[in-house]
Design a protein around this motif. Structure first.
Motif, PDB file in Angstrom:
ATOM      1  N   ASP A   1      56.979  61.389  53.147  1.00 26.19           N
ATOM      2  CA  ASP A   1      57.189  60.507  54.295  1.00 26.19           C
ATOM      3  C   ASP A   1      56.594  61.148  55.543  1.00 26.19           C
ATOM      4  O   ASP A   1      56.575  62.371  55.675  1.00 26.19           O
ATOM      5  N   THR A   2      56.170  60.297  56.434  1.00 25.80           N
ATOM      6  CA  THR A   2      55.681  60.818  57.722  1.00 25.80           C
ATOM      7  C   THR A   2      56.663  60.390  58.813  1.00 25.80           C
ATOM      8  O   THR A   2      57.832  60.684  58.736  1.00 25.80           O
ATOM      9  N   TRP A   3      56.187  59.667  59.785  1.00 24.96           N
ATOM     10  CA  TRP A   3      57.077  59.244  60.875  1.00 24.96           C
ATOM     11  C   TRP A   3      58.106  58.254  60.372  1.00 24.96           C
ATOM     12  O   TRP A   3      59.164  58.099  60.968  1.00 24.96           O
ATOM     13  N   HIS A   4      57.802  57.597  59.262  1.00 26.45           N
ATOM     14  CA  HIS A   4      58.682  56.569  58.709  1.00 26.45           C
ATOM     15  C   HIS A   4      58.630  56.667  57.192  1.00 26.45           C
ATOM     16  O   HIS A   4      57.610  57.066  56.618  1.00 26.45           O
ATOM     17  N   GLU A   5      59.723  56.297  56.604  1.00 31.96           N
ATOM     18  CA  GLU A   5      59.820  56.370  55.145  1.00 31.96           C
ATOM     19  C   GLU A   5      58.727  55.563  54.459  1.00 31.96           C
ATOM     20  O   GLU A   5      58.237  55.927  53.378  1.00 31.96           O
ATOM     21  N   GLY A   6      58.336  54.480  55.094  1.00 30.20           N
ATOM     22  CA  GLY A   6      57.370  53.592  54.456  1.00 30.20           C
ATOM     23  C   GLY A   6      55.928  53.941  54.716  1.00 30.20           C
ATOM     24  O   GLY A   6      55.031  53.245  54.226  1.00 30.20           O
ATOM     25  N   ASP A   7      55.676  54.971  55.499  1.00 28.84           N
ATOM     26  CA  ASP A   7      54.297  55.349  55.820  1.00 28.84           C
ATOM     27  C   ASP A   7      54.061  56.745  55.266  1.00 28.84           C
ATOM     28  O   ASP A   7      54.682  57.711  55.710  1.00 28.84           O
TER      29      ASP A   7
ATOM     30  N   TRP B   1      53.394  67.337  63.674  1.00 33.17           N
ATOM     31  CA  TRP B   1      52.989  65.927  63.738  1.00 33.17           C
ATOM     32  C   TRP B   1      52.124  65.655  64.964  1.00 33.17           C
ATOM     33  O   TRP B   1      52.304  64.657  65.642  1.00 33.17           O
TER      34      TRP B   1
ATOM     35  N   ALA C   1      48.226  63.272  57.657  1.00 31.19           N
ATOM     36  CA  ALA C   1      48.383  61.819  57.656  1.00 31.19           C
ATOM     37  C   ALA C   1      47.336  61.210  58.565  1.00 31.19           C
ATOM     38  O   ALA C   1      46.805  61.866  59.459  1.00 31.19           O
TER      39      ALA C   1
END
Lengths: 357, 553
Positions: free
Chosen positions: A51-57, A120, A151
């Motif tokens: 995961d990056t800033w959001h679980e879905g990204d 990040w 990312a």
């Protein structure tokens, strides 16, 4: 004999191999084939989705003390010689993260950028390349026990790289773009068939020309080297290519006919079919045969597909070829990526040197 | 010695009376003084009240006008003179073999030991002694003053706790009735609205007929007290000073039921019909004064004696208001309901707090750019782009209660959808949607350009809010998988703008639009609730344009 080395192309006229300036596929690490990246190749160690800033990204984390992923881009000097490379990095202090530049994708890293420790943070690098060049392999690597997550990678063509030192790639391999003979390892820069160029021909490094091969040889198509390079021309045995194999001259083919870049059994203009049959290609960039797919060939007659034969069976080696230029391939990664960064497709198209059952 | 006074009704007062009045003469001494004593504030209506009482006694009280002595703002010595004169007149009647009764009324300042007549006072003990020295067969003393109940306490009579104590048997005493506007420890109150003291106003209304419970055409001391007690208590219950209890002490043994006024004998009266129900107010248009205010129950007519003139009878029932024009110039008049106009009740502040339409509900829309901060910067860093022409927009509802003429408190809930952010991929783009719901406690101040007229509809408002923010996010990935999160945090807001329609503060505005208001304004919202994995917190909100449609109820 008809040599298809063009006499018309006076300059490189290739169309840029980029997608609106973007030269990498899947910059956001969005394409995962199971637990593996689809468009990035794990070179060393391992990589996993995180995961990056959001679980879905998603981003990608390099695992192990020495890990690397890479992607070979078809970008060439026709697109521009200045590239800006952006990414978001989360790199711990005990990790050494590197951006490696491998021009031509031959495995030798010509330039390296070391990334700072980052949480990040967006990082950006401008790179200037010496002309001409053909294809760049971008490699992200990590050394050490620490953590390195990347990312939203982007590599885009920039207009202004004034003041930056050019990255020299050295002599160009066969099939690479060139301007003069001195650009090539082979010392020969010639115009060759190039489906990506506007004129259909472009200057490429070759190992031979119409005058340089010895007796019993002909300057013809050799095995492909890299998907970012055109299929090289070398001195090949005369008549050594079977029906459906790539060619540039009639002399390369066992049939003595090279039509549309493939060894064929007929030529619509020079060697038409008998009995009013039509001479046509069997697949795009494929061989020309009489009445292809009409099941009119009888036993022991040459064929390119099963549908050519009355028996329905064309015996011979199955031919796997790239749909975009008919070069032989084992899988999709062997095929050139098109101008929109759409990957080529390797598929079984017919039979090489086939005869009807 | 017979002490005595009044109203036995005999008086040759010129009042046409069916009953035969007893052969007695009634003398009235009516005293009013606005003057303030030491440390007191001058009264406004004490002397007016005295004039009204004097007029009513001559009109309906069975007292010859020549026997009504109205004394305004007297000094103690002047009052002593009038008391002496009263004593002499009664003594003369007694000496002549006639019976005489007295009615004494005082409206003004008083303390527990004296009535205040300006800088000097007249001790209650002296006043009591002088009144009781009058050789009347019956005395009725009415005191409208602070702590006037102390008059009778000094006397030693038993104070009346409430009306139930004052039964007819109690009234059958020996010749003295003291009606006081308040208990021995209470303050008596004047009303700006009534332009009178509460007590005197209600006493007079009762004497005009509203207090005639048994409908016999006379209002007895008992009935007048009962009416004045309840109405005064009702009127003052919601004032800042508090409830005011009228008291009655009696020593009227042998006198039976003592009549205080004879409304049936009046030549002019207004009759409220049996079908009418509601709070009725009779307004003397010429004098611009309220002459009667009573609750008219359905089922029986009520007759209120008035002087000849033009009157407006206003009857309120629920949210309806009837206005009836009545003239008594030509004789008695009854309210004709068919000729009354009807309108909605005008909302206005009640004396002592409370509003006719205290609640306000508002539906509002909001639109504006979403705040850019570290969170949105991260979105940009990760390749997302804010959707063009997709401002933050939302809907909300607010409910508030008016606590002051210009101040409202309540709560508001607003749902705001923030602009979508997208990032292209080789498949479906990543789509990030987010919204914030704020639940705020609010306080709003509204200031109108004027109190009346057209510009009273226009004003400005300012509002502050604080409460809870609930942020929801949804990320749809390239395969259309949805990732949803919910976040909580504080929320603050501040806004101001134009207010049209003045909620709950409508005067002379067409009734159809009375409860409706419109607000147009600006709002700044700060709701740091939504967080991400990289440590950023998004303060939802920003600069907003708001439009509200409100309704008061």
């Amino acid at each position: 004999m008809r040599i298809q080395l063009s006499l018309l192309a006076l300059a490189a006229t290739q169309i840029g191999a980029t997608d609106c300036g973007q030269v990498l596929r899947d910059p956001g690490f969005d394409l995962w084939c199971g637990e593996d990246l689809c468009t990035w190749k794990v070179v060393r160690g391992d990589a996993r989705r995180v995961d990056t800033w959001h679980e879905g990204d998603s981003g990608v984390e390099l695992l192990g003390p020495d890990a690397a992923i890479a992607q070979l881009s078809p970008v060439d000097y026709g697109d521009g010689s200045c590239i800006r490379f952006d990414l978001i990095a989360n790199v711990s202090v005990d990790a050494e993260a590197l951006l490696g530049i491998d021009i031509y994708g031959d495995g030798s890293i010509e330039h390296t950028e070391r990334m700072p420790t980052a949480n990040w943070q967006p990082l950006s690098y401008k790179l200037r390349f010496a002309k001409p060049f053909t294809g760049i392999r971008f490699e992200l690597s990590k050394k050490g026990p620490g953590k390195a997550v990347f990312a939203n990678i982007g590599a885009v063509i920039e207009k202004d790289c004034d003041g930056l030192t050019e990255i020299e790639a050295g002599p160009a391999p066969l099939g690479a773009y060139c301007l003069v003979d001195g650009d090539c390892e082979s010392g020969m820069c010639r115009t060759v068939t190039d489906h990506d160029s506007l004129l259909g021909v472009a200057y490429r490094c070759v190992a031979c020309d119409g005058m340089s091969c010895g007796a019993g040889e002909v300057c013809g198509v050799a095995e492909p080297i890299s998907p970012v390079l055109t299929v090289p021309l070398r001195c090949e045995p005369q008549g050594g290519s079977e029906l459906a194999e790539q060619c540039v001259t009639d002399a390369e083919c066992a049939s003595g006919i090279c039509t549309g870049g493939a060894c064929s059994t007929c030529d619509p203009y020079d060697t038409p079919c008998a009995n009013g049959e039509e001479c046509s290609y069997t697949w795009i960039y494929g061989p020309y045969v009489c009445s292809p797919g009409a099941a009119r060939r009888t036993s022991d007659q040459a064929c390119a597909t099963d549908t050519d034969c009355a028996s329905g069976h064309c015996n011979g080696a199955l031919r796997k070829a790239c749909e975009n230029d008919n070069r032989p391939c084992g899988n999709d990664t062997n095929c050139p990526v098109d101008r929109g960064l759409v990957p080529g497709t390797c598929s079984t198209v017919g039979v090489t040197g086939g005869t009807c059952e | 010695m017979h002490r005595s006074l009044l109203l036995a009704g005999c008086l040759a007062s010129g009042v046409a009376h069916a009953d035969t009045p007893p052969p007695v003469t009634t003398y009235a001494l009516v005293v009013g003084s606005n003057a303030a004593g030491p440390g007191q504030v001058a009264l406004k209506y004490a002397e007016d009240d005295a004039r009204r009482v004097g007029a009513l006694l001559g009109e309906l009280g069975g007292v010859q006008p020549t026997n009504v002595d109205v004394v305004l703002q007297p000094s103690p010595d002047k009052l002593r003179e009038h008391l002496e004169k009263l004593t002499q007149r009664v003594a003369a009647d007694i000496a002549a073999g006639r019976q005489a009764r007295i009615f004494f009324y005082y409206s003004g300042h008083a303390r527990a030991t004296a009535i205040d007549l300006g800088p000097q006072g007249l001790p209650l003990a002296e006043l009591r002694a002088r009144l009781f020295a009058v050789p009347a067969t019956l005395s009725v003393v009415v005191l409208d003053a602070c702590q006037s109940g102390a008059f009778s306490r000094v006397k030693g009579a038993t104070p009346a706790a409430d009306f139930s104590f004052n039964s007819r048997q109690q009234l059958d005493a020996t010749g003295v009735a003291v009606l006081a506007s308040s208990s021995g420890s209470e303050l008596s109150q004047e009303s700006e609205q009534l332009r009178s003291s509460y007590f005197t106003h209600h006493l007079l209304v009762g004497m005009r007929g509203a207090g005639d419970v048994n409908g016999d055409g006379t209002v007895s001391v008992d009935e007048a007290y009962r009416y004045a007690y309840h109405q005064t208590l009702l009127s003052t219950a919601t004032t800042a000073v508090g409830g005011q209890h009228v008291s009655l002490e009696v020593d009227l043994k042998g006198h039976g039921e003592v009549p205080l006024s004879f409304p049936r004998a009046a030549t002019r009266s207004i009759t409220l019909p049996a079908a009418l129900e509601g709070q009725a107010l009779v307004h003397d248009k010429r004098a611009k004064a309220v002459v009667a205010e009573t609750y008219k129950a359905k089922g029986a007519p009520t007759r209120i004696a008035v002087a000849p003139g033009e009157y407006e009878v206003i009857v309120r029932q629920g949210t309806q208001l009837r206005r009836c024009q009545v003239s008594t110039v030509g004789g008695e008049s009854a309210v004709d309901l068919e000729r009354c106009t009807t309108e909605a009740v005008v909302a206005a502040a009640k004396k002592g707090g409370g509003f006719e339409r205290p609640m306000h509900v508002e539906v509002l829309g909001t639109i504006g750019p979403e705040r850019q901060d570290g969170y949105t910067q991260t979105l940009e860093n990760f390749g997302y782009e804010e959707q063009w022409l997709d401002p933050a927009r939302g809907l909300g509802i607010a409910v508030s209660r008016r606590i002051h003429e210009k101040l409202w408190v309540g709560g508001a809930g607003t749902f705001v959808h923030a602009p979508r952010w997208t990032r292209e991929t080789e498949e479906m783009p990543l789509r990030f949607d987010w919204n914030t719901t704020t639940l705020l406690a609010t306080v709003r101040g509204v200031h109108h350009l004027t109190d009346t007229g057209l510009w009273s509809r226009f004003g400005f408002y300012a509002q502050l809010g604080a409460g809870l923010a609930i942020g929801r996010t949804q990320l749809l990935d390239q395969d259309n998988n949805a990732f949803r999160e919910t976040h909580f945090g504080p929320a603050l807001s501040a806004g101001a703008g134009l207010h049209v329609g003045s909620p709950g503060y409508y005067r002379r505005v067409p009734s159809l639009f009375m409860p409706v208001s419109l607000t147009v304004g600006y709002e700044l919202v700060y709701a740091p609730a939504i967080t991400n994995n990289t440590g950023d917190t998004h303060a939802s909100g920003g600069h907003r344009f708001t439009l509200g449609l409100g309704y008061d109820f």
